[in-house]
Design an enzyme around this catalytic site. Sequence first.
Site, short mmCIF file in Angstrom:
data_model
loop_
_atom_site.label_atom_id
_atom_site.label_comp_id
_atom_site.label_asym_id
_atom_site.label_seq_id
_atom_site.Cartn_x
_atom_site.Cartn_y
_atom_site.Cartn_z
N ASP A 138 0.83 -1.21 0.00
CA ASP A 138 0.00 0.00 0.00
C ASP A 138 0.86 1.26 0.00
OD1 ASP A 138 -2.36 1.43 -0.02
OD2 ASP A 138 -2.68 1.29 2.14
N GLY A 178 -0.19 5.38 -4.47
CA GLY A 178 -0.82 6.65 -4.87
C GLY A 178 -0.17 7.82 -4.14
N TRP A 195 2.77 7.93 -2.79
CA TRP A 195 4.16 8.08 -3.25
C TRP A 195 4.20 8.97 -4.48
CZ3 TRP A 195 6.79 7.14 -7.75
CH2 TRP A 195 8.19 7.09 -7.67
N HIS A 237 2.00 3.12 -9.06
CA HIS A 237 1.77 1.69 -9.31
C HIS A 237 2.90 1.12 -10.17
CE1 HIS A 237 -2.01 2.11 -7.43
NE2 HIS A 237 -2.65 2.69 -8.42
N SER A 296 -7.65 -5.70 -4.59
CA SER A 296 -8.69 -6.27 -3.72
C SER A 296 -10.03 -6.27 -4.43
CB SER A 296 -8.78 -5.47 -2.42
OG SER A 296 -9.46 -4.25 -2.64
N LEU A 298 10.82 -20.57 -4.39
CA LEU A 298 9.79 -19.72 -3.80
C LEU A 298 8.44 -19.90 -4.51
CD1 LEU A 298 9.16 -17.15 -1.96
CD2 LEU A 298 9.68 -15.80 -3.98
N ARG A 341 -4.78 -1.66 9.06
CA ARG A 341 -5.96 -2.49 8.89
C ARG A 341 -5.66 -3.63 7.93
NH1 ARG A 341 -8.01 2.77 6.89
NH2 ARG A 341 -7.51 2.92 4.68
N ILE A 342 -6.59 -4.60 7.90
CA ILE A 342 -6.42 -5.83 7.10
C ILE A 342 -7.05 -5.67 5.72
CG2 ILE A 342 -6.92 -8.32 7.05
CD1 ILE A 342 -4.98 -7.67 9.27
#
Length: 253
Positions: A26, A29, A31, A43, A71, A137, A197-198
């Site tokens: 997060d 924007g 930045w 982005h 999301s 990975l 927050r999640i």
Amino acid sequence: MGFFSSSTQTIPIAGDIPTHIAVIMDGNGRWARKRFLPRVAGHKRGVETVRTLVKKCAEIQVKYLTLFAFSSENWRRPEEEVSFLMGLFMDALQREVAKLHENNIRLILIGDRSKFGDALVKQIAHAEQLTTKNTGLTLTIAANYGGRWDMLQAMNKMQLSNPAKAGKFQEQDIAQYLSTQYAPEPDLFIRTGGETRISNFLLWQLAYTELYFTDVLWPDFDDQAFAKAIQSFQQRERRFGRTSEQLKAPSDA
Ligand code: IPE
Ligand code: IPE
Ligand code: MG
């Protein structure tokens, strides 16, 4: 194929290096805005951070890295930003897949694909198939992902698979239908960008994950910032419900 047990059922073995790291990337924007650039420039720059973090995680032998890229609520953003993000995702997949494969990285996408365009769906399938046997990975990209969506789709599949068991399902039954069933629960959660927050990320899976929040904006999240997160993780005492004394004298636990 076996699956991983729930942290609430069996105490996981905790090492110095987290086996699974989950990240909310997060602050792109903000930045960009700080530099009087359009949000999308953030982005674009954020993709660079993904590249360096993936490299670092492979190097220190993290086994699973799960990144929240888009999301299920991000569709609420202006249309131009959403389509820029989809385009960026497509470009990054096309550009990076060969390199991921060369580095023995397995790529998996979690999230509801039904809203993606055909070309993107095909590109994702291609990347997953190409890298499916890789043993280094496991890089998971959560796109059009929501924690509630994940739990619901798991519960629906679980019920359909064994209707006779209704009313008697166990944690393990759900866990094996979650979109992350191939991975243990995250050891470390990182959110950049200052929010604590999640945001509907991995709701079930984060039950006993160590949470780390930093004000660093995602495009600025470099190796040094990541090292701080790892150091913080290493100072945590992961009790999983037990007492500190039990951890210090595990023989009489
Ligand atoms: C995270 O950065 C990237 C996505 C959600 C796709 P943001 O775009 O949320 O950046 P801020 O929070 O507005 O700074
Ligand atoms: C969470 O970031 C989602 C991703 C990083 C993909 P947001 O910036 O969308 O979260 P909120 O809306 O501030 O909670
Ligand atoms: Mg944000």
